[in-house]
Design a protein around this motif. Structure first.
Motif, PDB file in Angstrom:
ATOM      1  N   ARG A 105      82.937  78.699  52.458  1.00  0.00           N
ATOM      2  CA  ARG A 105      82.024  77.658  53.109  1.00  0.00           C
ATOM      3  C   ARG A 105      80.701  78.384  53.154  1.00  0.00           C
ATOM      4  O   ARG A 105      79.407  78.370  53.139  1.00  0.00           O
ATOM      5  CB  ARG A 105      82.496  77.231  54.016  1.00  0.00           C
ATOM      6  CG  ARG A 105      82.158  75.859  54.680  1.00  0.00           C
ATOM      7  CD  ARG A 105      82.775  74.368  55.371  1.00  0.00           C
ATOM      8  NE  ARG A 105      81.734  73.350  55.359  1.00  0.00           N
ATOM      9  CZ  ARG A 105      81.443  73.011  56.750  1.00  0.00           C
ATOM     10  NH1 ARG A 105      81.424  73.498  57.747  1.00  0.00           N
ATOM     11  NH2 ARG A 105      80.653  72.191  56.440  1.00  0.00           N
ATOM     12  N   GLU A 106      80.305  79.165  53.934  1.00  0.00           N
ATOM     13  CA  GLU A 106      79.496  79.977  55.004  1.00  0.00           C
ATOM     14  C   GLU A 106      78.042  80.085  53.905  1.00  0.00           C
ATOM     15  O   GLU A 106      77.050  79.766  54.255  1.00  0.00           O
ATOM     16  CB  GLU A 106      79.417  80.867  56.647  1.00  0.00           C
ATOM     17  CG  GLU A 106      78.589  81.626  56.738  1.00  0.00           C
ATOM     18  CD  GLU A 106      78.508  81.884  58.051  1.00  0.00           C
ATOM     19  OE1 GLU A 106      77.614  82.303  58.446  1.00  0.00           O
ATOM     20  OE2 GLU A 106      79.754  82.241  57.934  1.00  0.00           O
ATOM     21  N   VAL A 107      79.146  81.394  52.978  1.00  0.00           N
ATOM     22  CA  VAL A 107      78.034  81.774  51.842  1.00  0.00           C
ATOM     23  C   VAL A 107      77.778  80.362  50.673  1.00  0.00           C
ATOM     24  O   VAL A 107      76.612  79.857  50.841  1.00  0.00           O
ATOM     25  CB  VAL A 107      78.532  82.693  51.083  1.00  0.00           C
ATOM     26  CG1 VAL A 107      78.082  83.119  49.922  1.00  0.00           C
ATOM     27  CG2 VAL A 107      78.922  83.851  52.227  1.00  0.00           C
ATOM     28  N   LEU A 108      78.908  79.640  50.548  1.00  0.00           N
ATOM     29  CA  LEU A 108      78.099  78.853  49.645  1.00  0.00           C
ATOM     30  C   LEU A 108      76.863  77.738  50.039  1.00  0.00           C
ATOM     31  O   LEU A 108      76.211  77.186  49.471  1.00  0.00           O
ATOM     32  CB  LEU A 108      78.785  77.345  49.584  1.00  0.00           C
ATOM     33  CG  LEU A 108      78.904  76.423  48.756  1.00  0.00           C
ATOM     34  CD1 LEU A 108      78.515  76.571  47.180  1.00  0.00           C
ATOM     35  CD2 LEU A 108      80.565  75.257  48.951  1.00  0.00           C
ATOM     36  N   CYS A 109      77.076  77.086  51.228  1.00  0.00           N
ATOM     37  CA  CYS A 109      76.007  76.137  52.173  1.00  0.00           C
ATOM     38  C   CYS A 109      74.918  76.740  51.993  1.00  0.00           C
ATOM     39  O   CYS A 109      73.970  76.501  51.782  1.00  0.00           O
ATOM     40  CB  CYS A 109      76.091  75.557  53.565  1.00  0.00           C
ATOM     41  SG  CYS A 109      78.436  74.372  53.645  1.00  0.00           S
ATOM     42  N   GLY A 110      74.638  78.445  52.759  1.00  0.00           N
ATOM     43  CA  GLY A 110      73.429  79.064  51.904  1.00  0.00           C
ATOM     44  C   GLY A 110      72.605  78.835  51.431  1.00  0.00           C
ATOM     45  O   GLY A 110      71.769  78.507  50.992  1.00  0.00           O
ATOM     46  N   VAL A 111      73.409  79.434  49.861  1.00  0.00           N
ATOM     47  CA  VAL A 111      72.946  79.203  48.657  1.00  0.00           C
ATOM     48  C   VAL A 111      72.353  77.762  48.671  1.00  0.00           C
ATOM     49  O   VAL A 111      71.164  77.626  47.758  1.00  0.00           O
ATOM     50  CB  VAL A 111      74.008  79.265  47.671  1.00  0.00           C
ATOM     51  CG1 VAL A 111      73.539  79.800  46.546  1.00  0.00           C
ATOM     52  CG2 VAL A 111      74.479  81.386  48.321  1.00  0.00           C
ATOM     53  N   HIS A 112      73.243  76.981  48.896  1.00  0.00           N
ATOM     54  CA  HIS A 112      72.924  75.666  47.839  1.00  0.00           C
ATOM     55  C   HIS A 112      72.131  75.248  48.883  1.00  0.00           C
ATOM     56  O   HIS A 112      71.007  74.724  48.048  1.00  0.00           O
ATOM     57  CB  HIS A 112      73.982  74.851  48.317  1.00  0.00           C
ATOM     58  CG  HIS A 112      74.221  72.913  47.818  1.00  0.00           C
ATOM     59  ND1 HIS A 112      74.645  72.111  48.198  1.00  0.00           N
ATOM     60  CD2 HIS A 112      73.751  73.164  46.768  1.00  0.00           C
ATOM     61  CE1 HIS A 112      73.967  71.427  46.928  1.00  0.00           C
ATOM     62  NE2 HIS A 112      74.057  71.651  45.848  1.00  0.00           N
ATOM     63  N   GLU A 167      78.465  83.744  44.146  1.00  0.00           N
ATOM     64  CA  GLU A 167      77.941  84.950  45.229  1.00  0.00           C
ATOM     65  C   GLU A 167      76.940  85.791  44.156  1.00  0.00           C
ATOM     66  O   GLU A 167      76.540  86.117  44.617  1.00  0.00           O
ATOM     67  CB  GLU A 167      79.387  85.496  44.238  1.00  0.00           C
ATOM     68  CG  GLU A 167      79.330  87.494  45.130  1.00  0.00           C
ATOM     69  CD  GLU A 167      81.400  87.854  44.552  1.00  0.00           C
ATOM     70  OE1 GLU A 167      81.019  88.553  45.873  1.00  0.00           O
ATOM     71  OE2 GLU A 167      81.301  87.564  44.436  1.00  0.00           O
ATOM     72  N   ILE A 168      76.879  85.251  42.713  1.00  0.00           N
ATOM     73  CA  ILE A 168      75.654  85.553  41.984  1.00  0.00           C
ATOM     74  C   ILE A 168      74.704  85.606  42.687  1.00  0.00           C
ATOM     75  O   ILE A 168      73.459  86.527  42.739  1.00  0.00           O
ATOM     76  CB  ILE A 168      75.975  85.920  40.336  1.00  0.00           C
ATOM     77  CG1 ILE A 168      76.941  86.546  40.133  1.00  0.00           C
ATOM     78  CG2 ILE A 168      74.477  86.191  39.698  1.00  0.00           C
ATOM     79  CD1 ILE A 168      77.674  85.933  38.657  1.00  0.00           C
ATOM     80  N   LEU A 169      74.358  84.136  42.913  1.00  0.00           N
ATOM     81  CA  LEU A 169      73.520  83.835  42.664  1.00  0.00           C
ATOM     82  C   LEU A 169      72.818  83.978  44.279  1.00  0.00           C
ATOM     83  O   LEU A 169      72.074  84.962  44.982  1.00  0.00           O
ATOM     84  CB  LEU A 169      73.648  82.093  43.072  1.00  0.00           C
ATOM     85  CG  LEU A 169      72.315  81.032  43.479  1.00  0.00           C
ATOM     86  CD1 LEU A 169      71.296  81.751  42.622  1.00  0.00           C
ATOM     87  CD2 LEU A 169      72.323  79.901  43.075  1.00  0.00           C
ATOM     88  N   HIS A 170      74.137  84.162  45.288  1.00  0.00           N
ATOM     89  CA  HIS A 170      73.174  84.368  47.136  1.00  0.00           C
ATOM     90  C   HIS A 170      73.493  85.726  46.764  1.00  0.00           C
ATOM     91  O   HIS A 170      72.293  86.590  47.703  1.00  0.00           O
ATOM     92  CB  HIS A 170      75.329  84.353  47.542  1.00  0.00           C
ATOM     93  CG  HIS A 170      74.731  84.958  49.050  1.00  0.00           C
ATOM     94  ND1 HIS A 170      74.189  84.694  49.717  1.00  0.00           N
ATOM     95  CD2 HIS A 170      75.197  86.768  49.660  1.00  0.00           C
ATOM     96  CE1 HIS A 170      74.441  85.617  51.170  1.00  0.00           C
ATOM     97  NE2 HIS A 170      75.301  86.443  50.859  1.00  0.00           N
ATOM     98  N   LEU A 171      73.344  87.269  45.921  1.00  0.00           N
ATOM     99  CA  LEU A 171      72.891  88.256  46.011  1.00  0.00           C
ATOM    100  C   LEU A 171      71.822  88.643  45.192  1.00  0.00           C
ATOM    101  O   LEU A 171      70.077  89.173  46.114  1.00  0.00           O
ATOM    102  CB  LEU A 171      73.498  88.842  44.558  1.00  0.00           C
ATOM    103  CG  LEU A 171      75.178  89.358  45.587  1.00  0.00           C
ATOM    104  CD1 LEU A 171      76.312  90.164  44.225  1.00  0.00           C
ATOM    105  CD2 LEU A 171      74.886  90.914  46.448  1.00  0.00           C
TER     106      LEU A 171
END
Length: 208
Positions: A160-167, A18-22
């Motif tokens: 999953r959607e956020v996780l995959c995008g970040v990855h 979540e932090i990395l996504h932001l």
């Protein structure tokens, strides 16, 4: 397979994701901004940030102030280009050296499918994924990276959607830092969330 475990990877904790996504969405974030967005304790956020910095995923800088007051620390994602991490650069350099050594030692009947710069990108990508606890299967002809089964599909199914995008952004940063023609094209869709195949794109290839 790498001895690394998913439990210790940068994306194993959804709080870090979540932090990395932001930070990927908006660079130069402060701890206060991250706290407001996540409602995590500042000390917890700082611990996650320290981990992400040590992994070469993000970088920090002090704010340049023209007025009195203590400068804030700003955090941005390491994209391998405009925002570069010394840790990230060292990791991709070391991965290329190990990959070159392996190719010299191994006796291969067929020539390499990819040119040297692309091979160095693959070296960096494989080591990054192994550090995250994956056992990637690379197809250099189809330019696919098979991470099946995805260890995060069950543990973080709701994100999953956020996780995959970040990855995918994280892996693109590794490819960019390594330098070369390959880029992340996306993730192949599947009805099974545990199936994870990443599609790469060669810059020389164009689509109508």
């Amino acid at each position: 397979m790498s001895t690394a475990t998913v439990g210790y990877s940068a994306i194993s904790s959804y709080s870090r994701v979540e932090i990395l996504h932001l930070i990927q969405e908006q660079p130069r974030r402060t701890v206060a901004e991250l706290q407001e967005a996540t409602e995590l304790h500042p000390n917890t956020i700082r611990e996650h940030l320290a981990r992400l910095i040590s992994d070469g995923v993000i970088v920090s800088e002090k704010e340049h102030r023209t007025t009195r007051g203590r400068p804030r620390v700003l955090y941005s994602a390491a994209d391998g280009d405009a925002t570069s991490s010394a840790v990230q650069r060292r990791k991709v350099r070391d991965a290329a050296a190990r990959g070159d050594l392996m190719r010299r030692v191994l006796t291969l009947d067929a020539p390499d499918v990819l040119e040297t710069r692309a091979l160095h990108q693959i070296d960096a990508l494989v080591e990054e994924l192994e550090d995250e606890g994956f056992d990637p299967v690379i197809d250099e002809r189809s330019l696919t990276v098979d991470l099946t089964p995805c260890a995060h599909a069950t543990a973080q199914a709701g994100h999953r959607e956020v996780l995959c995008g970040v990855h995918l952004s994280l892996l693109q940063g590794v490819l960019t830092a390594a330098g070369g023609p390959l880029a992340v094209d996306g993730m192949r869709s599947s009805c099974d969330p545990s199936v994870c195949i990443i599609q790469l794109l060669h810059a020389a290839v164009t689509h109508d």
